[in-house]
Design a protein around this motif. Structure first.
Motif, PDB file in Angstrom:
ATOM      1  N   ILE A  10     -10.783   9.599 -20.325  1.00 47.45           N
ATOM      2  CA  ILE A  10     -11.759  10.641 -20.668  1.00 47.45           C
ATOM      3  C   ILE A  10     -11.957  10.618 -22.181  1.00 47.45           C
ATOM      4  CG2 ILE A  10     -12.337  13.093 -20.607  1.00 47.45           C
ATOM      5  CD1 ILE A  10     -10.414  13.394 -18.248  1.00 47.45           C
ATOM      6  N   VAL A  11     -13.170  10.391 -22.609  1.00 43.82           N
ATOM      7  CA  VAL A  11     -13.492  10.379 -24.042  1.00 43.82           C
ATOM      8  C   VAL A  11     -14.759  11.197 -24.250  1.00 43.82           C
ATOM      9  CG1 VAL A  11     -14.114   8.985 -26.041  1.00 43.82           C
ATOM     10  CG2 VAL A  11     -12.439   8.113 -24.394  1.00 43.82           C
ATOM     11  N   VAL A  35     -11.280   0.441 -14.625  1.00 38.73           N
ATOM     12  CA  VAL A  35     -10.228   1.363 -15.073  1.00 38.73           C
ATOM     13  C   VAL A  35      -8.833   0.793 -14.876  1.00 38.73           C
ATOM     14  CG1 VAL A  35     -11.610   3.433 -14.724  1.00 38.73           C
ATOM     15  CG2 VAL A  35     -10.251   2.533 -12.825  1.00 38.73           C
ATOM     16  N   SER A  36      -8.719  -0.350 -14.219  1.00 43.35           N
ATOM     17  CA  SER A  36      -7.389  -0.872 -13.884  1.00 43.35           C
ATOM     18  C   SER A  36      -6.570  -1.225 -15.112  1.00 43.35           C
ATOM     19  CB  SER A  36      -7.513  -2.084 -12.962  1.00 43.35           C
ATOM     20  OG  SER A  36      -8.400  -3.047 -13.489  1.00 43.35           O
ATOM     21  N   ALA A  37      -7.235  -1.510 -16.238  1.00 44.81           N
ATOM     22  CA  ALA A  37      -6.503  -1.835 -17.465  1.00 44.81           C
ATOM     23  C   ALA A  37      -6.479  -0.676 -18.454  1.00 44.81           C
ATOM     24  CB  ALA A  37      -7.123  -3.065 -18.132  1.00 44.81           C
ATOM     25  N   VAL A  38      -7.089   0.450 -18.106  1.00 49.89           N
ATOM     26  CA  VAL A  38      -7.206   1.596 -19.014  1.00 49.89           C
ATOM     27  C   VAL A  38      -6.185   2.655 -18.611  1.00 49.89           C
ATOM     28  CG1 VAL A  38      -8.740   3.394 -19.916  1.00 49.89           C
ATOM     29  CG2 VAL A  38      -9.661   1.123 -19.335  1.00 49.89           C
ATOM     30  N   SER A  39      -5.338   3.062 -19.530  1.00 49.94           N
ATOM     31  CA  SER A  39      -4.330   4.075 -19.210  1.00 49.94           C
ATOM     32  C   SER A  39      -4.999   5.409 -18.931  1.00 49.94           C
ATOM     33  CB  SER A  39      -3.331   4.219 -20.360  1.00 49.94           C
ATOM     34  OG  SER A  39      -3.950   4.835 -21.482  1.00 49.94           O
ATOM     35  N   ALA A  40      -4.317   6.262 -18.172  1.00 50.50           N
ATOM     36  CA  ALA A  40      -4.870   7.561 -17.797  1.00 50.50           C
ATOM     37  C   ALA A  40      -5.223   8.393 -19.026  1.00 50.50           C
ATOM     38  CB  ALA A  40      -3.877   8.309 -16.919  1.00 50.50           C
ATOM     39  N   ALA A  79     -14.000   8.909 -16.629  1.00 51.55           N
ATOM     40  CA  ALA A  79     -13.791   8.002 -15.504  1.00 51.55           C
ATOM     41  C   ALA A  79     -13.225   8.720 -14.294  1.00 51.55           C
ATOM     42  CB  ALA A  79     -12.854   6.867 -15.916  1.00 51.55           C
ATOM     43  N   ASN A  80     -12.628   9.893 -14.494  1.00 49.50           N
ATOM     44  CA  ASN A  80     -12.059  10.634 -13.366  1.00 49.50           C
ATOM     45  C   ASN A  80     -13.135  11.308 -12.523  1.00 49.50           C
ATOM     46  OD1 ASN A  80      -9.484   9.934 -14.252  1.00 49.50           O
ATOM     47  ND2 ASN A  80      -9.284  11.773 -15.514  1.00 49.50           N
ATOM     48  N   THR A  81     -14.130  11.873 -13.190  1.00 49.84           N
ATOM     49  CA  THR A  81     -15.202  12.566 -12.459  1.00 49.84           C
ATOM     50  C   THR A  81     -16.440  11.705 -12.267  1.00 49.84           C
ATOM     51  OG1 THR A  81     -16.153  13.524 -14.480  1.00 49.84           O
ATOM     52  CG2 THR A  81     -14.410  14.780 -13.365  1.00 49.84           C
ATOM     53  N   GLY A  82     -16.487  10.560 -12.935  1.00 50.04           N
ATOM     54  CA  GLY A  82     -17.645   9.684 -12.822  1.00 50.04           C
ATOM     55  C   GLY A  82     -18.818  10.108 -13.686  1.00 50.04           C
ATOM     56  N   GLU A  83     -18.548  10.826 -14.782  1.00 49.90           N
ATOM     57  CA  GLU A  83     -19.631  11.327 -15.629  1.00 49.90           C
ATOM     58  C   GLU A  83     -19.880  10.406 -16.820  1.00 49.90           C
ATOM     59  OE1 GLU A  83     -20.760  15.126 -18.571  1.00 49.90           O
ATOM     60  OE2 GLU A  83     -18.858  15.120 -17.451  1.00 49.90           O
ATOM     61  N   THR A  91       0.810  -1.222   0.000  1.00 49.86           N
ATOM     62  CA  THR A  91       0.000   0.000   0.000  1.00 49.86           C
ATOM     63  C   THR A  91       0.842   1.270   0.000  1.00 49.86           C
ATOM     64  OG1 THR A  91      -0.152  -0.168   2.420  1.00 49.86           O
ATOM     65  CG2 THR A  91      -1.962  -1.127   1.134  1.00 49.86           C
ATOM     66  N   ARG A  92       2.128   1.160   0.261  1.00 53.03           N
ATOM     67  CA  ARG A  92       2.978   2.359   0.251  1.00 53.03           C
ATOM     68  C   ARG A  92       3.414   2.747  -1.159  1.00 53.03           C
ATOM     69  NH1 ARG A  92       7.163  -0.096   4.430  1.00 53.03           N
ATOM     70  NH2 ARG A  92       6.565  -1.870   3.111  1.00 53.03           N
ATOM     71  N   ALA A  93       3.374   1.803  -2.088  1.00 50.79           N
ATOM     72  CA  ALA A  93       3.776   2.084  -3.472  1.00 50.79           C
ATOM     73  C   ALA A  93       2.843   1.344  -4.425  1.00 50.79           C
ATOM     74  CB  ALA A  93       5.224   1.671  -3.689  1.00 50.79           C
ATOM     75  N   PRO A  94       1.550   1.672  -4.419  1.00 49.32           N
ATOM     76  CA  PRO A  94       0.573   0.929  -5.227  1.00 49.32           C
ATOM     77  C   PRO A  94       0.711   1.251  -6.705  1.00 49.32           C
ATOM     78  CG  PRO A  94      -0.484   2.825  -4.229  1.00 49.32           C
ATOM     79  CD  PRO A  94       0.914   2.785  -3.678  1.00 49.32           C
ATOM     80  N   PHE A  95       0.085   0.431  -7.512  1.00 50.15           N
ATOM     81  CA  PHE A  95       0.021   0.719  -8.946  1.00 50.15           C
ATOM     82  C   PHE A  95      -0.873   1.940  -9.208  1.00 50.15           C
ATOM     83  CE2 PHE A  95       1.001  -3.863  -8.916  1.00 50.15           C
ATOM     84  CZ  PHE A  95       2.153  -3.841  -9.680  1.00 50.15           C
ATOM     85  N   ALA A  96      -1.868   2.132  -8.374  1.00 46.38           N
ATOM     86  CA  ALA A  96      -2.748   3.313  -8.453  1.00 46.38           C
ATOM     87  C   ALA A  96      -3.288   3.570  -7.061  1.00 46.38           C
ATOM     88  CB  ALA A  96      -3.888   3.087  -9.446  1.00 46.38           C
ATOM     89  N   GLU A  97      -3.580   4.827  -6.788  1.00 51.32           N
ATOM     90  CA  GLU A  97      -4.058   5.196  -5.451  1.00 51.32           C
ATOM     91  C   GLU A  97      -5.476   4.705  -5.187  1.00 51.32           C
ATOM     92  OE1 GLU A  97      -2.340   6.543  -3.040  1.00 51.32           O
ATOM     93  OE2 GLU A  97      -0.551   6.655  -4.292  1.00 51.32           O
TER      94      GLU A  97
END
Length: 635
Positions: A461-462, A452-457, A566-570, A428-434
């Protein structure tokens, strides 16, 4: 063969880390909204437990029918009533590679139980279809509904009331949830799952996916594709990617319903056979005849469900459990929803990278420390309930361990203190994502989930115009014509549980991945499913209300501007509420729902609940959800 427990027997968790505020709040929210339903469930199983043990209430004629085919030794033991008699519910068939090893398990189990003076019978068999065989085919429309059929078949199997405990033999997608839903209706009995393990690693999943994509683009032959698929899926055992089958196994351990560290031991290994014998004998140690009575219905409480949810999002597991875990909870008298999933995912870091979320397969995950390392990390940060009950009769913190086989004896040892490969598992100190692998999307198109775990940052957003189709099979022609060589959001509707049983839509993945690789901004939105194989293309799935229930998807047209963030949940379309409401509904496709057995499921399609309610035809709709039951007439 001798077996040894982990060292702590006090009943108190040796790890006393306080559970985090978010984990505590979500657990309390589930308990609060479910209190009446849970009370009814506990009253039901308590009334079953208060009756005399099953065999004792049977007439002599009933009992004689029950053990007529047993050998004389087993008959004598069953007649005595003082030894445990175990019911086996098996999903064996030899077409499904993951379940083929189960052919010999009943005999292994019976031998292990005779060694401790107990007995077992195969109580019943349940269907087990392979989603890998039915992908893109008509049979896939039966897949999700098969879960509820399996639950019913499990209940029928246990209705003989001959048994003191249950062993459940199942691994794959709908089979594990179905077995558990059914067994929970006999929640006064203890129950364990026994896995068979994954096949050894074959062709790397990334290479297989590359051939699939080249075939979709017309750049690989069918012979090349079949060679790649056969090199990947090559022997008995579970497929090695982190889809629903392997997610099932990880979640069962997180709920304490499967022996710790047992999920990913390959078939044919001596340890695999020893674990099967251990599980068979262990379930007799937690029956009502023992001092460690652990009824399934009490073990599967809100803590166990939240532990499963944490494990799901921390590992980047299958989106199918956004449906299955809710249905399992409902069978135990709990009401979960996607807001619970979203809250837990926001509070839980992503700690594993297993294909399609990374390059490692499930065997690599196991070698890197597996469930033991993952769960220890989560416990250390208060992200799992350390005091949840488990099949070993120990609190969860002490249950987390690894099996070790020496001189034919199993002992339990502590997992590695840290990951053995930080490209696969991290702390948990160095996760793949927060944050974890799932998000809730909301807006004027309804509610949805996205993995989203397989989708790059860069692709989370599309905003692009809609391309609307009513069948996954329509996408290939659009791709071949060049109409998709642009930014677009592909809308695949009338794929929900009411419409056609909610099939998985994997056929879309290679084509959409190809468009993304060509530099286009692409996304998928659908009321269907994508499962644990959801890949690198952002996909808003399970949209509810679905198009067949007059959901907004039924009013979307080609060219409508859609935003998936995916960042804002819209998840929204650029239309005002009056504009969207005043549009005519699309006509559902005149699909064949009569062949390949689909006609037998018309009642299920008419009765099924929404995806957020578990997409089940087994339970009445809960008043805690908005549920549009009536199928609308097409304007």
């Amino acid at each position: 063969m001798l077996f040894y427990y982990p060292s702590n027997h006090s009943g108190e968790a040796s790890v006393s880390t306080q559970v985090s505020p978010i984990i505590s709040k979500v657990t309390a929210d589930i308990e609060q909204r479910s209190r009446h339903l849970r009370d009814e469930y506990l009253t039901m199983i308590d009334s079953m437990a208060r009756q005399a043990p099953g065999r004792e209430q049977l007439s002599c004629g009933n009992l004689a029918h029950g053990f007529a085919a047993c050998n004389e030794t087993d008959k004598s033991a069953i007649k005595l009533m003082d030894a445990a008699h175990v019911g086996i519910v098996t999903a064996f068939n030899d077409m499904l590679s993951a379940h083929q090893p189960y052919e010999t398990y009943p005999d292994q189990i019976k031998a292990a139980l005779r060694a401790v003076g107990s007995t077992a019978q195969v109580a019943g068999g349940v269907p087990a279809m392979c989603d890998g065989v039915t992908q893109g085919q008509a049979g896939m429309e039966l897949s999700l509904f098969s879960r509820d059929v399996i639950a019913q078949a499990t209940a029928v199997s246990l209705s003989h009331q001959m048994f003191d405990a249950v062993l459940l033999l199942g691994i794959c997608d709908k089979i594990v949830p179905g077995l558990l839903i059914g067994a929970l209706q006999f929640g006064h009995l203890p129950a364990l799952f026994i896995p068979a393990g994954p096949m050894p690693s074959g062709l790397p999943n990334k290479e297989k996916a590359a051939v699939r994509q080249r075939f979709a683009e017309g750049n690989a032959t069918r012979e090349e594709l079949l060679h790649a698929e056969s090199a990947s899926y090559h022997s008995a055992g579970t497929c090695t990617f982190y889809g629903t089958a392997n997610t099932n196994q990880l979640l069962l351990e997180a709920m304490g319903l499967q022996l710790p560290g047992a999920s990913f031991v390959n078939p044919e290994l001596p340890l695999r056979e020893a674990l099967t014998a251990y599980a068979a004998q262990q379930v007799t140690r937690i029956t009502a005849k023992s001092s460690r009575y652990t009824p399934l219905g009490e073990q599967v409480d809100a803590r166990a469900l939240v532990n499963a949810l944490v494990a799901l999002v921390a590992s980047g597991g299958s989106t199918n459990h956004c449906i299955h875990l809710i249905a399992i909870a409902r069978s135990a008298g709990y009401i979960m929803n996607w807001s619970d999933f979203d809250a837990i995912s926001q509070a839980t870091p992503l700690l594993a990278r297993v294909y399609p979320n990374g390059q490692a397969d499930i065997n690599h995950f196991h070698a890197a420390g597996g469930t033991g390392v993952l769960f220890q990390n989560l416990l250390s940060d208060g992200l799992m309930h350390s005091d949840a009950r488990t099949c070993l009769g120990l609190p969860f913190a002490d249950f987390v361990s690894e099996p070790s086989l020496g001189n034919a004896d199993i002992s339990w040892v502590k997992p590695p203190a840290a990951s053995l490969d930080d490209t696969v598992i991290r702390d948990t100190r160095a996760p793949f994502a927060e944050e974890g692998g799932l998000r809730l999307l909301e807006g004027n198109l309804g509610r949805s989930v996205i993995k989203v775990s397989a989708v790059s940052a860069a692709h989370q957003i599309v905003k692009a115009p809609a391309v609307v189709i009513d069948s996954q099979h329509a996408l290939q022609a659009l791709y071949d014509s060049g109409e998709l060589s642009r930014d677009c959001v592909v809308v695949v509707r009338f794929q929900g549980p009411m419409a056609n049983g909610m099939p998985e839509l994997h056929k879309l993945t290679p084509l959409l991945s190809s468009l993304q690789d060509k530099g286009h901004a692409v996304a998928l939105i659908t009321d269907g499913r994508m499962s644990g194989a959801s890949g690198k293309v952002p996909a808003a799935i399970h949209i509810t209300p679905e198009a067949a229930a007059d959901g907004p998807l039924a009013r979307i047209r080609d060219g409508d501007m859609i935003t998936l963030n995916a960042n804002t949940g819209e998840l929204s379309v650029a239309l005002s509420e009056p504009e969207l409401a005043n549009r005519n509904r699309a006509t559902p496709p005149n699909a064949d729902q009569f062949t390949v057995g689909r006609n037998l499921f018309s009642a299920a399609r008419n009765q099924v609940s929404t995806a957020e309610q578990g997409a089940s035809f087994l339970f009445d709709a809960d008043t805690h959800f908005t549920h549009q039951r009536a199928r609308v007439e097409v304007a």
